[in-house]
Scaffold this motif. Sequence first.
Motif, short mmCIF file in Angstrom:
data_model
loop_
_atom_site.label_atom_id
_atom_site.label_comp_id
_atom_site.label_asym_id
_atom_site.label_seq_id
_atom_site.Cartn_x
_atom_site.Cartn_y
_atom_site.Cartn_z
N GLY A 143 37.97 38.22 55.44
CA GLY A 143 38.65 37.23 54.61
C GLY A 143 40.06 37.60 54.24
O GLY A 143 40.58 38.66 54.60
N SER A 144 40.69 36.71 53.48
CA SER A 144 42.07 36.93 53.07
C SER A 144 42.20 38.06 52.05
O SER A 144 43.30 38.55 51.80
CB SER A 144 42.67 35.64 52.51
OG SER A 144 41.88 35.16 51.46
N GLN A 145 41.09 38.50 51.49
CA GLN A 145 41.11 39.58 50.52
C GLN A 145 40.82 40.94 51.17
O GLN A 145 40.80 41.97 50.51
CB GLN A 145 40.10 39.30 49.40
CG GLN A 145 40.36 40.00 48.10
CD GLN A 145 41.65 39.60 47.42
OE1 GLN A 145 42.41 38.75 47.88
NE2 GLN A 145 41.94 40.22 46.30
N SER A 146 40.66 40.97 52.48
CA SER A 146 40.32 42.20 53.18
C SER A 146 41.40 43.28 53.07
O SER A 146 41.11 44.45 53.25
CB SER A 146 40.04 41.91 54.66
OG SER A 146 41.19 41.42 55.30
N ASN A 147 42.62 42.90 52.76
CA ASN A 147 43.71 43.87 52.61
C ASN A 147 43.86 44.41 51.20
O ASN A 147 44.83 45.10 50.90
CB ASN A 147 45.04 43.24 53.05
CG ASN A 147 45.05 42.93 54.52
OD1 ASN A 147 44.50 43.68 55.31
ND2 ASN A 147 45.66 41.82 54.89
N ASP A 148 42.92 44.09 50.32
CA ASP A 148 42.99 44.57 48.94
C ASP A 148 42.43 46.00 48.88
O ASP A 148 41.28 46.22 48.52
CB ASP A 148 42.22 43.64 48.01
CG ASP A 148 42.49 43.94 46.55
OD1 ASP A 148 43.25 44.88 46.25
OD2 ASP A 148 41.92 43.23 45.69
#
Length: 126
Positions: free
Chosen positions: A87-92
């Motif tokens: 998902g778009s939060q995978s880089n957190d």
Amino acid sequence: SAVALPSYREYTLKSRRSSAIAALTAVTQAQERWRSNRASYSNSLSDLGFTSSTTSDGNYDLTLSGLGDPAQYVSGYQIKAAAKSSGSQSNDARCAVMIMRMEGGSLRYLAQTQAGADNQQECWPK
């Protein structure tokens, strides 16, 4: 733009954490309603009225577990929101996992980096 773009990316990651916080809070409230009528906490998100184990924005997977060995739901539970790897939060990397743990009547706020290090101070708003 070399300064603005990384700042904007960090801002968007931080703002998306609010969906994890909202989901964890909703599960905790549902668990307290469940416990008020029973001798233990629920071991199932569906018992608590959740039809999905993913946050509403699709960025986090929710996992409910009991405490102790063997895991029980009598004295507490842990609800975990882990950023989806696709998902778009995978880089957190800073707040990849956010956790609320109810143990013995005390609620704790925990968080982990992608590497598994404790990072609750940075991840939970004050």
